[in-house]
Design a protein around this motif. Structure first.
Motif, mmCIF file in Angstrom:
data_model
loop_
_atom_site.group_PDB
_atom_site.id
_atom_site.type_symbol
_atom_site.label_atom_id
_atom_site.label_comp_id
_atom_site.label_asym_id
_atom_site.label_seq_id
_atom_site.Cartn_x
_atom_site.Cartn_y
_atom_site.Cartn_z
ATOM 1 N N ALA A 137 37.383 32.845 -8.717
ATOM 2 C CA ALA A 137 36.153 32.219 -8.216
ATOM 3 C C ALA A 137 36.029 32.420 -6.699
ATOM 4 O O ALA A 137 34.960 32.731 -6.170
ATOM 5 C CB ALA A 137 36.168 30.737 -8.562
ATOM 6 N N ILE A 138 37.158 32.269 -6.010
ATOM 7 C CA ILE A 138 37.139 32.473 -4.534
ATOM 8 C C ILE A 138 36.730 33.912 -4.228
ATOM 9 O O ILE A 138 35.848 34.157 -3.396
ATOM 10 C CB ILE A 138 38.524 32.166 -3.909
ATOM 11 C CG1 ILE A 138 38.817 30.674 -3.957
ATOM 12 C CG2 ILE A 138 38.585 32.662 -2.457
ATOM 13 C CD1 ILE A 138 40.198 30.270 -3.486
ATOM 14 N N MET A 139 37.369 34.850 -4.919
ATOM 15 C CA MET A 139 37.087 36.247 -4.675
ATOM 16 C C MET A 139 35.623 36.564 -4.918
ATOM 17 O O MET A 139 34.966 37.241 -4.111
ATOM 18 C CB MET A 139 37.954 37.163 -5.568
ATOM 19 C CG MET A 139 39.435 37.152 -5.239
ATOM 20 S SD MET A 139 39.757 37.421 -3.481
ATOM 21 C CE MET A 139 39.264 39.133 -3.382
ATOM 22 N N MET A 140 35.130 36.016 -6.040
ATOM 23 C CA MET A 140 33.728 36.269 -6.402
ATOM 24 C C MET A 140 32.779 35.688 -5.334
ATOM 25 O O MET A 140 31.873 36.349 -4.853
ATOM 26 C CB MET A 140 33.461 35.644 -7.771
ATOM 27 C CG MET A 140 32.139 36.053 -8.371
ATOM 28 S SD MET A 140 31.909 35.241 -9.938
ATOM 29 C CE MET A 140 31.457 33.611 -9.408
ATOM 30 N N MET A 195 29.979 37.855 1.570
ATOM 31 C CA MET A 195 30.054 38.979 2.496
ATOM 32 C C MET A 195 28.992 40.048 2.231
ATOM 33 O O MET A 195 28.819 40.965 3.023
ATOM 34 C CB MET A 195 31.452 39.647 2.441
ATOM 35 C CG MET A 195 32.551 38.772 2.982
ATOM 36 S SD MET A 195 32.205 38.339 4.699
ATOM 37 C CE MET A 195 32.155 36.586 4.577
ATOM 38 N N ASN A 196 28.351 39.924 1.088
ATOM 39 C CA ASN A 196 27.279 40.885 0.782
ATOM 40 C C ASN A 196 26.009 40.417 1.490
ATOM 41 O O ASN A 196 25.233 39.614 0.981
ATOM 42 C CB ASN A 196 27.093 40.932 -0.736
ATOM 43 C CG ASN A 196 25.982 41.904 -1.138
ATOM 44 O OD1 ASN A 196 25.472 42.641 -0.282
ATOM 45 N ND2 ASN A 196 25.601 41.892 -2.397
ATOM 46 N N PHE A 197 25.842 40.929 2.709
ATOM 47 C CA PHE A 197 24.762 40.403 3.565
ATOM 48 C C PHE A 197 23.379 40.821 3.047
ATOM 49 O O PHE A 197 22.377 40.240 3.431
ATOM 50 C CB PHE A 197 24.957 40.873 5.015
ATOM 51 C CG PHE A 197 26.206 40.293 5.632
ATOM 52 C CD1 PHE A 197 26.306 38.917 5.822
ATOM 53 C CD2 PHE A 197 27.278 41.088 5.963
ATOM 54 C CE1 PHE A 197 27.461 38.378 6.363
ATOM 55 C CE2 PHE A 197 28.429 40.539 6.505
ATOM 56 C CZ PHE A 197 28.520 39.173 6.693
ATOM 57 N N ARG A 232 20.111 38.219 -0.981
ATOM 58 C CA ARG A 232 19.306 37.155 -0.396
ATOM 59 C C ARG A 232 19.198 35.971 -1.348
ATOM 60 O O ARG A 232 18.747 34.898 -0.961
ATOM 61 C CB ARG A 232 17.889 37.658 -0.079
ATOM 62 C CG ARG A 232 17.827 38.896 0.766
ATOM 63 C CD ARG A 232 18.243 38.637 2.187
ATOM 64 N NE ARG A 232 17.510 37.586 2.805
ATOM 65 C CZ ARG A 232 17.970 36.823 3.786
ATOM 66 N NH1 ARG A 232 19.202 37.033 4.203
ATOM 67 N NH2 ARG A 232 17.233 35.889 4.304
ATOM 68 N N LYS A 233 19.564 36.186 -2.640
ATOM 69 C CA LYS A 233 19.418 35.117 -3.631
ATOM 70 C C LYS A 233 20.718 34.954 -4.399
ATOM 71 O O LYS A 233 21.518 35.888 -4.504
ATOM 72 C CB LYS A 233 18.266 35.456 -4.583
ATOM 73 C CG LYS A 233 16.921 35.349 -3.876
ATOM 74 C CD LYS A 233 15.792 35.678 -4.790
ATOM 75 C CE LYS A 233 14.484 35.582 -4.024
ATOM 76 N NZ LYS A 233 13.402 36.162 -4.787
ATOM 77 N N LYS A 234 20.840 33.744 -4.957
ATOM 78 C CA LYS A 234 22.083 33.434 -5.658
ATOM 79 C C LYS A 234 21.731 32.634 -6.919
ATOM 80 O O LYS A 234 20.860 31.749 -6.860
ATOM 81 C CB LYS A 234 22.952 32.594 -4.724
ATOM 82 C CG LYS A 234 24.361 32.471 -5.178
ATOM 83 C CD LYS A 234 25.118 31.603 -4.179
ATOM 84 C CE LYS A 234 26.546 31.445 -4.622
ATOM 85 N NZ LYS A 234 27.223 30.500 -3.793
ATOM 86 N N THR A 235 22.403 32.950 -8.044
ATOM 87 C CA THR A 235 22.122 32.224 -9.294
ATOM 88 C C THR A 235 22.906 30.931 -9.319
ATOM 89 O O THR A 235 23.818 30.730 -8.528
ATOM 90 C CB THR A 235 22.530 33.064 -10.530
ATOM 91 O OG1 THR A 235 23.887 33.388 -10.374
ATOM 92 C CG2 THR A 235 21.655 34.257 -10.686
#
Ligand code: GLU
Length: 907
Positions: free
Chosen positions: A863-866, A872-874, A877-880
């Motif tokens: 989960a941390i890695m994900m 870090m993926n600049f 712009r959106k997150k589920t």
């Protein structure tokens, strides 16, 4: 009288008679009284007689010579009575005044002309006589007294001591005494003690610091007194004497020659005339074998006796040619007056003996007044210094208030300068930078003599010595004091005392010329001008503290503000829960909501109060009346606190640059917190002590009353005290010294302008013959710019000078920039805040990761890695919801809003 001498005199007389065998020669008997046999006076007398006899064929003077005891009036009277029985035409003598009274009395009673050759102020007609028959060829006492007074005036003597031997002397000095006015410097009049030892009196004169002495005594006593004066150091170059005896110039000053005192006297007989030289050559022929008489040694009375015989014989001859004179034998027991006396006397008074006659007078033209006194004569002013006698002026009885100086002041100065090369000056000084300092030996080399010292004074005296070509020996005064007068002990200390004790010829350092000192010593013209001013230390900037932004408010206020912040946040939280206005419809589109919500949780309350305290505002605001009221009051509080903080911060920053709290002497006088003082026993202290100005008087009273003492022994100690007293001590110091200190120590400053204006001068004993020459050399150095160069050298170049030149002005108002030291704390707070924010961010991240791991049944690590990968993926712009990456980007906003971990209500 030796046989040879007698034969010589008899021979010369007989020779004259034998040359005139056919003439009847008139024998004129004259009496002469001497104190001892074959004295100089007798020789002169006999030669005058012989000379007359030689040149006059009709007359022969026949001298009746007697020797009378010097002090035995009775015996003298007997002898004179015996003499008059032989029929005398005139009496010459006695040679001194001691036995004169009886002789004059007999002569006047019997009306026989009597010739005197000594000082006699009692010359007056006796009661029995109608006309005075006494003639005194010595200068008239009144005129002589006038001549002495004129000499004193012309020599500009103001303060002097009169030393006299007998009351007769006071008569001689009466015109001098009359010169003295009540407001003049007091004049001391001292009588010589009986006996030969005058050392006690001379020591007293020495102690009185008197440098000008009028000595009235018999010529025979002068050398003895001067030798004793030399023993008590009263004969160095600073002392001046006037000797009133007209025979002083005949004395042999060899015994006191080593001394350099200026000795001035008057003489009637000029030994340089050809008349006296010829006369002396003649007299010598009959003088004692082996003895040698010189014109310079001819006593006044000797020359006057010679003149008296010539005068009498010339006048006698003239009168006898018209009406024969007959001198009959007289008797003291039957005092019938002579027949010729009055006639001859009257004729003598009408006559004049001058250079045109055969019998040339050695003492100048002889004119007598009705009382038989000599009323017309010339005197010469002579100096008995160095290698002999030098004529420096003349006085004439026709212009008694004038002296014609033949040796001018310029000639005198030139002579002094010429003599300077033989002089080794003893220069005294005291230690004090930059005037005199020990020279620091380099490479272990030890310095000796003058080389031990360096400084402005050393260079100055070297410059003067170069101009005047003298050598000097530099030494320090033992007590290291400048010189102050103690009225209780009547004594000076320091450099002035050293000069008064004649232990030094010059005193040179930062020695101020003052009126008080000027009365004790002489000064050259000033080599530096200065004034008293105030030395004070500059305001010291405390080193800036890291959290100096906290300083405008006290710690208490910061604490109260923090408490108020928390308190108000809680109050808003509580009132918001109570106020209906803050319970809002969560879905404004639903007009009839089933429930209301309140956004004012404690987080939002804290955010609102913080935003307003920082003057930033907040995007959510209360709506209830009470909460608005509370928020409004908080804003008011924040506004005032913010403004106060800003204002105080500016004040704090400028306060460091503020000037001194005192700006002049008045400011110092008005307050008591800052103490002030000066050098002990210096000119600055004396200035305040003697000032009539009320502010300075007040300051002096303050200084005197201060405990512990505000006075310092040296400028150096004063400067040290200013620096260590944390602006609670100001030092009253001379501007030149302040300038020196300020060049080297940038913490020091001068406050206000000069309180007075004065100068430093080179001091020397009063009456110093070198003053004009040294003053001239100082002036020359000034005109050549050497004094300026010396100041530049010792003030701005040597020993660390010039360090503070740029900052020396007290009004240095250049704007001071704030450095990182001033505002470092603000950065620290910023950094600290950011760090805390990161920590919170990390905590929030981990909390979110944990939730995702639980919801999606994955390991925490994955989960941390994900989550990290996504963070870090600049580009994303959106997150589920629950961390799934929406690659197709087709998740609706609505869904995103619903599932996103942060709610808009949280803000
Ligand atoms: N120059 C002063 C003097 O000659 C000493 C220093 C002072 O008094 O300030 O007495």
């Amino acid at each position: 009288m030796t046989l040879l001498h007698r034969l010589y005199l008899i021979f010369s007389t007989v020779a004259v008679i034998s040359n005139n065998p056919v003439h009847t020669i008139k024998i004129v008997k004259i009496g002469a009284l001497f104190d001892n046999e074959y004295s100089e006076a007798e020789i002169a007398f006999r030669f005058a007689v012989n000379r007359f006899n030689m040149f006059n064929k009709d007359y022969t003077l026949k001298p009746e010579v007697r020797y009378v005891p010097e002090t035995d009036g009775f015996k003298t009277g007997q002898i004179v009575c015996e003499m008059v029985e032989s029929g005398l035409s005139a009496i010459f003598g006695p040679v001194s005044s001691k036995t004169n009274d009886i002789v004059q009395s007999i002569a006047e009673t019997l009306e026989i002309p009597q010739f005197q050759t000594f000082w006699n102020h009692k010359l007056q007609k006796s009661a029995t006589s109608t006309e005075s028959t006494a003639f005194n060829l010595f200068p008239d006492p009144k005129l002589y007294s006038m001549a002495l007074a004129t000499l004193l005036k012309e020599m500009r003597w103001k303060s002097y001591t009169i030393v006299y031997e007998s009351d007769e002397g006071l008569v001689r000095l009466q015109d001098i005494l009359k010169l003295h006015r009540s407001d003049d410097v007091p004049v001391r009049v001292r009588k010589l003690t009986p006996g030969n030892d005058h050392r006690t009196l001379l020591k007293e004169i020495k102690a009185s610091s008197e440098l000008q002495i009028i000595l009235d005594c018999e010529a025979g006593h002068i050398l003895d007194i001067l030798q004793q004066a030399q023993e008590v150091n009263l004969m160095d170059e600073y002392y001046s004497y006037i000797l009133t005896s007209l025979d002083a110039h005949t004395l042999d000053f060899h015994s006191v020659r080593t001394t350099q005192a200026n000795i001035t006297t008057l003489r009637l007989i000029d030994p340089n005339t050809k008349y006296i030289r010829n006369a002396v050559r003649d007299w010598e022929q009959g003088y004692k074998r082996g003895s040698h008489l010189r014109p310079e040694k001819v006593l006044t009375r000797t020359a006057l006796l010679y003149d008296a015989v010539n005068f009498f014989s010339t006048v006698y001859k003239e009168l006898d040619a018209t009406e024969s004179i007959h001198a009959s034998p007289l008797s003291c027991s039957n005092p019938l007056p002579s027949q010729h006396g009055i006639r001859l006397s009257s004729y003598l008074k009408l006559s004049l003996l001058h250079n045109g006659t055969l019998a040339i007078p050695l003492s100048g033209p002889i004119v007598l007044d009705s009382s038989g006194r000599r009323k017309s004569f010339d005197l010469q002013i002579v100096e008995l210094s160095g290698d002999g006698v030098r004529k420096t002026g003349t006085w004439n009885s026709d212009r008694p208030h004038l002296i014609n100086f033949t040796f001018t002041q310029q000639e005198r100065q030139l002579e002094i300068v010429q003599q300077l090369s033989q002089k080794v000056f003893r220069v005294t000084s005291r230690l004090g930078a930059p005037y005199v300092m020990w020279r620091q030996p380099k490479t272990g080399k030890r310095f000796h003599g003058n080389d031990r010292f360096e400084g402005h004074s050393m260079d100055l005296i070297a410059g003067i010595a170069e101009i005047l070509n003298f050598t000097y020996k530099f030494e320090l005064v033992p007590d290291n004091n400048y010189g102050s007068y103690n009225p209780k002990t009547n004594e000076w200390n320091g450099l002035i005392r050293h000069l008064l004790d004649r232990k030094a010829d010059l005193a040179l350092c930062d020695l101020t010329i003052t009126y008080e000192r000027r009365r004790a010593v002489d000064f050259t013209m000033p080599f530096m001008t200065l004034g008293i001013t105030i030395l004070y230390s500059k305001a010291v900037k405390p080193p800036p503290e890291l959290f100096s932004f906290m300083q405008p408010l006290s710690f208490d206020i910061w604490l109260y503000m923090a408490t108020a912040y928390l308190g108000i946040s809680i109050i808003i939280f509580v009132t918001a829960r109570l106020a209906p206005g803050d319970w809002e419809n969560p879905h404004p589109c639903n007009e009839n909501p089933e429930e209301l919500e309140n956004i004012w949780d404690i987080k939002n309350c804290l955010w609102l109060t913080l935003g307003s305290l920082m003057a930033q505002g907040c995007d959510i605001l209360p709506k209830g009346i009470s909460t608005r009221m509370v928020a409004g009051m908080w804003w008011f509080f924040s506004l005032i606190m913010c403004a106060s903080y800003t204002a105080n911060l500016a004040a704090f920053l400028t306060m460091e640059r503020m000037g001194p709290t005192i700006e002049n002497a008045e400011d110092l006088a008005k307050q008591t917190k800052i103490k002030y003082g000066s050098v002990l026993g210096g000119a600055t202290g004396s200035f305040f002590r003697d000032s009539n100005f009320s502010t300075y008087q007040r300051m002096w009273t303050q200084m005197e009353a201060s405990e512990p003492s505000v006075f310092e022994k040296t400028n150096k100690e004063g400067v040290k005290r200013v620096k260590t007293s944390k602006r609670l001590y100001a030092f009253l110091m001379e501007s030149s010294s302040i300038e020196y200190e300020m060049e080297r120590d940038c913490e020091l400053m001068q406050v206000g302008g000069w309180l007075d204006s004065k100068g430093y001068g080179i001091a020397m004993p009063v009456n110093s013959p070198y003053r004009t020459a040294i003053s001239g050399a100082v002036l020359k150095m000034q005109e050549d710019g050497k004094l300026h160069k010396l100041k530049e050298k010792w003030w701005r170049k040597m020993h660390g000078g010039g360090k503070c030149s740029a900052l020396k002005h007290t009004g240095d108002d250049s704007a001071a920039e704030l450095s990182i030291d001033n505002v470092g704390g603000v950065f620290v707070v910023l950094g600290g805040g950011i760090a805390i924010a990161f920590l919170i961010a990390a905590a929030e991240f981990m909390w979110n990761v944990r939730k995702i791991a639980v919801n999606r049944h994955m390991t925490v690590k994955r989960a941390i890695m994900m989550e990290l990968k996504f963070a870090m993926n600049f580009a994303a712009r959106k997150k589920t919801v629950n961390g799934r990456i929406d690659e197709s980007n087709d998740i609706t906003n609505e869904e995103n809003q619903r599932n996103h971990s942060s709610t808009p209500k949280d803000n």
